[in-house]
Every structure is written in C-alpha cells, then in structure tokens.
Design an enzyme around this catalytic site. Structure first.
Site, PDB file in Angstrom:
ATOM      1  N   CYS A  14      -4.706   2.699  -3.612  1.00 11.00           N
ATOM      2  CA  CYS A  14      -3.431   3.132  -3.005  1.00 11.00           C
ATOM      3  C   CYS A  14      -2.303   2.151  -3.288  1.00 11.00           C
ATOM      4  O   CYS A  14      -1.443   1.919  -2.436  1.00 11.00           O
ATOM      5  CB  CYS A  14      -3.579   3.359  -1.503  1.00 11.00           C
ATOM      6  SG  CYS A  14      -4.696   4.692  -1.109  1.00 11.00           S
ATOM      7  N   HIS A  17       0.865  -1.168   0.000  1.00 13.46           N
ATOM      8  CA  HIS A  17       0.000   0.000   0.000  1.00 13.46           C
ATOM      9  C   HIS A  17       0.909   1.227   0.000  1.00 13.46           C
ATOM     10  O   HIS A  17       2.037   1.170   0.485  1.00 13.46           O
ATOM     11  CB  HIS A  17      -0.824  -0.059   1.295  1.00 13.46           C
ATOM     12  CG  HIS A  17      -1.910   0.965   1.396  1.00 13.46           C
ATOM     13  ND1 HIS A  17      -1.657   2.271   1.718  1.00 13.46           N
ATOM     14  CD2 HIS A  17      -3.255   0.863   1.245  1.00 13.46           C
ATOM     15  CE1 HIS A  17      -2.805   2.931   1.763  1.00 13.46           C
ATOM     16  NE2 HIS A  17      -3.794   2.099   1.472  1.00 13.46           N
ATOM     17  N   GLN A  63      -4.306  -5.328   6.614  1.00 13.15           N
ATOM     18  CA  GLN A  63      -5.256  -6.191   5.905  1.00 13.15           C
ATOM     19  C   GLN A  63      -5.271  -7.614   6.441  1.00 13.15           C
ATOM     20  O   GLN A  63      -5.999  -8.460   5.925  1.00 13.15           O
ATOM     21  CB  GLN A  63      -4.915  -6.216   4.405  1.00 13.15           C
ATOM     22  CG  GLN A  63      -5.050  -4.875   3.719  1.00 13.15           C
ATOM     23  CD  GLN A  63      -6.489  -4.407   3.622  1.00 13.15           C
ATOM     24  OE1 GLN A  63      -7.426  -5.209   3.663  1.00 13.15           O
ATOM     25  NE2 GLN A  63      -6.680  -3.109   3.501  1.00 13.15           N
ATOM     26  N   ASP A  70       3.210  -4.871   7.675  1.00 17.19           N
ATOM     27  CA  ASP A  70       1.978  -4.077   7.642  1.00 17.19           C
ATOM     28  C   ASP A  70       0.800  -5.040   7.769  1.00 17.19           C
ATOM     29  O   ASP A  70       0.473  -5.771   6.830  1.00 17.19           O
ATOM     30  CB  ASP A  70       1.920  -3.296   6.325  1.00 17.19           C
ATOM     31  CG  ASP A  70       0.622  -2.506   6.170  1.00 17.19           C
ATOM     32  OD1 ASP A  70      -0.257  -2.612   7.047  1.00 17.19           O
ATOM     33  OD2 ASP A  70       0.483  -1.793   5.160  1.00 17.19           O
ATOM     34  N   LYS A 125     -10.350  -0.942  10.417  1.00 15.14           N
ATOM     35  CA  LYS A 125     -10.581  -2.067   9.501  1.00 15.14           C
ATOM     36  C   LYS A 125     -11.006  -3.321  10.269  1.00 15.14           C
ATOM     37  O   LYS A 125     -11.274  -4.361   9.674  1.00 15.14           O
ATOM     38  CB  LYS A 125      -9.312  -2.356   8.698  1.00 15.14           C
ATOM     39  CG  LYS A 125      -8.978  -1.245   7.692  1.00 15.14           C
ATOM     40  CD  LYS A 125      -7.866  -1.657   6.786  1.00 15.14           C
ATOM     41  CE  LYS A 125      -7.170  -0.485   6.119  1.00 15.14           C
ATOM     42  NZ  LYS A 125      -7.973   0.223   5.128  1.00 15.14           N
TER      43      LYS A 125
END
Lengths: 404, 147
Positions: A361, A118, A198, A195, A221
C-alpha cells in the site's frame, strides 16, 4: 523480556507449531488475554452501551469507557475525551479529512503529505483534492530512507493547511522525527496529522509531548481485535471540528427541524461501535504495558539489528531503509536479484514462514523512491525471536543458492 | 520446504526467464495487454492470424515467474486455435497446462492471460494497417488492502 513465555501467550503458535510469523506490520497475532476478554464480554455483559437502564448495559458501558481511558493513557493524551474510537487508522484519517475539510479547506489549499505514506494517508487527501479543488504535495524521501526535513520545511508554504506524516514507515521502517516536524509546522500555524499505525505498537508514544493535533492508530496491529482503532484529537480540534457521521449515540436531541450533538468524543461516534473489540483493545494495552513499551522497543532493535546484519551478508539482496536499527522499526523490505517478491513469499510460505510481498500500500514510495514495483517484507513483533530470523535467513540463502 | 518443492519452482523460474514464446511480435494482428493491480504484474499477448486461426502467439511480461509461465503455456495453447476457442479456455484447464500446484493466493498470477483475453474484449484491436497502436492497460482487480 521472556520471549518464550510471550510466545506461549499466543494460541496461534500452539495451533501451528513451528510457524514463523514475520508479517506483524500487516496485522499482529492476538494473546489469549485479548481473545478471552472479547469472549468474556459476550458471555457476561453483552448489551448495547450508553442508553441501557439495566445492569449489564451499565457494565458494558463501563468496560467500553475503561478501554478509552487505557488508550488515552497509552499515548499520554490529556484526557479520554480526546480519544475517538474508529475502525482503524484509515478510518481515523478519513474522519479528519471529512471533518477538517468541511470546516477549514477551500480551493487552492494544500495538504502536505510525504512520499513514504501508506495509501491510507494519501487517498483521502486525493479524494478531497477531487471534490474541493485542493492540492496534495509530497515531501521527498532521501536515498538512505529518511524523510527529507529540508524539503518538508521548504514545502510548508502559506497555502498548506494540514501536514500529514507517518510516525514510522511500513516499508522502510524509518521512524520520523515527528516532534520536530510538528514544531516546524506549528510555528507556521499548520496542524499536523501523524499516522501512528506502525509506531504505536512498537515504541512509546506521547502525543502531548509531540504536540500534534491528530494521531491515529490501529488496534489490530497491536494485539487487539480487528475493527477497532483510535483517533486522538487535540482539545482545540476536538471542540472546533463538526461531526463526521450522523446517527444514534452522537446526538443530544433530534427534531423534525434538525439536531444537536453530544460533546466530544461522542459527537464523532455515530451508531453502535465495535464494543467487544474496544474492550479487547483495552486488554491489549494492559498486556503491552505489562511488558513495557521501552522493553518492547529494545527487543525489536535487537531483532532488527541482527536481521539487518544477516541480510546484508547475502549477495543479491537489497535491503531498503535506514541502516541503523535505532532509527527504524522491525519492518524490513528487501529485494532479491532475479526473483520476484511474490515468488519469494510463496517459497517462504512453503517453509511455514509468513512474509508479505507487493507494494505494501505504498505505490508512490515504490515508484518514486525505491524504483521497483514490489518488495518482500519481514516485520517483527514481541513474539519473534532470533531463531525466527535464523530460520528466515537460512531459507533465503537456500532459495538463492538453488536459483542461481 | 521439500527439495521437490524448490526443484519444481526452479523449473518454473527457469521457464519464466527462457520461454520460447517470450518475444516482441512486430505488427501483430491482435494484441491484448493488461496488469494485475494487486501486484503490478503486466503482460502483453500478441497474435498473428491466418483467417480465423492464431498461427503465432508471443508475450511480453513484467512480474513474477508464475504469471510469465502462465502466459507461456497460454501462448503455446493458443497457437493453431481460433480466438473463440482460446477465450473458452477454463481456469481449470489453464492450471492443468501450468502443470504444478498453485496456492489460491497465487492462482491469479497464472490466470492473468485469461483475464486479459476474456474480461476485456473491448481492448482487442486490429492493428493491421494502423502501424504502432498503443493499447490502454486496464486493472483486473482494483481492490487494495491495508497492509
């Protein structure tokens, strides 16, 4: 999993009967329990944390600290002192970029990212590159949508001072073998930032087992309010790195000559934080744990498997990312021949179906791997069911039939 | 989605593929180009001038149907008018020319030609006698959101 029961927990679906929300990779909906926790904080113990010598401030502090504990347990961090509250995963990465760069990086050093990152895990490194003369390198992604592990290993040269990699792609859905990647990097003494924006909402995460030095996640999220996220730092890093922002709460003492700062994690949390959002984050974790992350993962594999199968049957539809549902999350990006993603998203919207269109993104991924400048994306979460997918597929078929 | 909605879109979509104004103009007198950084849509609008009047307008396009049709109705409007008059075209009038309802999120697609012509007059270059001149593209809205 009792999906019908779960859907009832989310007031938005009562406000908008028939709403098919397939954009949870952008942000999730919020259960009543989380909304109530935020409102309850304001109603019953609204006060600033840490320094108040009175009851409601002590209660607010206790609730804020309990939320930190919940996050630590959720990702199996050794202690709550390894969890820094930030606004979101983006801020967590920027914090690392500043704190790590200031103390560890010099001209000629390399940050190794991947082509499926991202922008949040690319731009902070580009900014460092500009300011400090470091370089940013990228691990390739295979045509099947997997990270090229051989390329990753090859690019872990002696100049690499940090590897930055997403746990799961927000476009391809690919779940990366982060434990293996961390092992390769650590063997060469290179720390890894993962990261988890997600991944943490969708699958069990164990940072202790993974062995990474940094892990970031975004609360919004994973059912929590927006404006709250977390950065996990290993014991070694959290003690060694200098503070990022200066201000109240992070200091121990301030004189006209200088200052001393608090031990971790408070040294990284300057200023009044999003107290109510952190408390909501804690409540969201309680909610997720009640369902169980394994059950959530199983539910999403079923949905993804079904959706992939249905989508592949439609002529003119290209689905990106791994073919196996077990290797990916429920974020499914796709293209339809001759129809622009934005037009497609508008047509879905006319049927009360929320999907996202654009580059999500991830411009480098679109340009270098997918070869298109935009895609349409459906993404699933705990409140989605097979009927949601059936409706989306029916609408997609209808659009394609009409426009051919 | 009602049948009418889908039918309206089908007409927009067909025009986007088959606009009489969508063509490359050889050696135009004025050319404007730009993209929308949010979605990556790109258009180029070229004018043939006679005195102060635009006698021919053509566009090239890469992107969604709404921005293509926005450029098409804009080109049609421009022919026979001065550049000054074209620059005065209001968003409301552009929507009227477009002729179908547009949601707030999509209006930027339809407005792309206006943005290019109005906000970036520095990109206006007389190409006369210069042969092929590559025009620098610019970003209308550089904001990116985490998705």
């Amino acid at each position: 999993m009792n999906i019908k029961g779960i859907k009832n927990d989310f007031p938005i679906f009562r406000e908008h009967p028939g709403l098919v929300y397939l954009d949870s990779a952008a942000t999730s909906q919020k259960p009543k329990a989380v909304i109530d926790a935020v409102a309850n904080h304001y109603r019953t113990r609204n006060a600033n944390i840490h320094r108040g010598i009175y009851k409601i401030s002590e209660e607010a502090t206790a609730a804020y600290d309990a939320a930190r504990d919940a996050v630590a347990k959720f990702i199996n961090a050794p202690s709550s002192r390894n969890i820094i509250f930030v606004r979101n995963a983006t801020e967590g990465i920027n914090l690392v970029a500043h704190a790590f760069a200031r103390s560890r990086l010099k001209k000629g050093d390399v940050i190794l990212a991947t082509l499926m990152e991202h922008h949040a895990n690319i731009v902070p490194w580009h900014m460092l590159a500009k300011d400090r003369g470091i370089k940013v390198a990228f691990t390739n992604v295979t045509l099947e949508g997997y990270l090229d592990e051989e390329d990753f290993k090859k690019k872990l040269t002696s100049n690499v001072k940090l590897a930055a990699c997403t746990h799961a792609s927000n476009v391809l859905g690919t779940i990366n073998p982060v434990k293996r990647l961390v092992a390769y990097a650590n063997k060469k003494g290179i720390p890894v930032l993962v990261d988890g924006a997600q991944a943490a909402p969708h699958l069990p995460v164990d940072v202790h087992d993974m062995g990474c030095d940094f892990y970031v996640l975004s609360g919004h999220k994973m059912l929590a309010p927006s404006g709250i996220g977390a950065l996990y730092m290993s014991d070694e890093m959290i003690d060694a790195l200098p503070p990022f922002m200066g201000g109240g709460d992070m200091i121990e003492a301030v004189t006209t000559e200088g200052f001393t700062y608090q031990p971790a994690p408070l040294k990284f949390e300057a200023g009044t934080p999003a107290i109510e959002a952190a408390i909501g984050f804690g409540e969201a974790i309680v909610y997720l744990q009640k369902i169980g992350m394994k059950a959530i993962r199983k539910h999403e594999i079923e949905l993804t498997k079904y959706a992939l199968h249905q989508m592949r049957k439609i002529r003119g539809v290209t689905v990106y990312g791994p073919k196996k549902a077990e290797d990916r999350t429920g974020a499914i990006a796709f293209s339809v021949d001759g129809i622009h993603p934005h037009d497609l998203a508008s047509l879905f919207d006319a049927e009360n179906i929320c999907v996202r269109a654009g580059n999500h993104c991830t411009m480098p991924l679109h340009e270098n791997v997918l070869g298109v400048n935009a895609t349409t994306r459906m993404s699933f979460y705990i409140y989605n069911d097979m009927q949601d997918i059936d409706k989306a597929i029916r609408v997609l078929n209808n659009i394609i039939r009409t426009l051919k | 989605m009602s049948k009418e909605d889908l039918e309206t879109f089908r007409r927009i979509w067909e025009l986007s593929k088959d606009s009489p104004y969508m063509a490359k103009m050889e050696k135009p007198d004025l050319a404007f180009t730009g993209n929308n950084a949010v979605c990556g849509d790109w258009i180029e609008i070229a004018f043939r001038m006679k005195g102060k009047k635009i006698v021919e307008a053509r566009f090239l396009h890469k992107g969604c149907a709404l921005s293509a049709v926005g450029a098409s109705v804009f080109s049609e409007f421009a022919e026979g008018k001065t550049l000054e008059a074209v620059r005065k075209l209001t968003p409301q009038k552009q929507l009227e020319l477009f002729g179908a309802p547009v949601s707030p999120a999509r209006s930027k697609c339809v407005m792309l030609p206006l943005e290019i012509i109005k906000k970036n007059p520095s990109q206006t270059r007389s190409l006369k006698g210069e042969g092929e001149v590559k025009l620098r593209s610019y970003k209308i809205n550089p904001s990116q959101t985490r998705s």
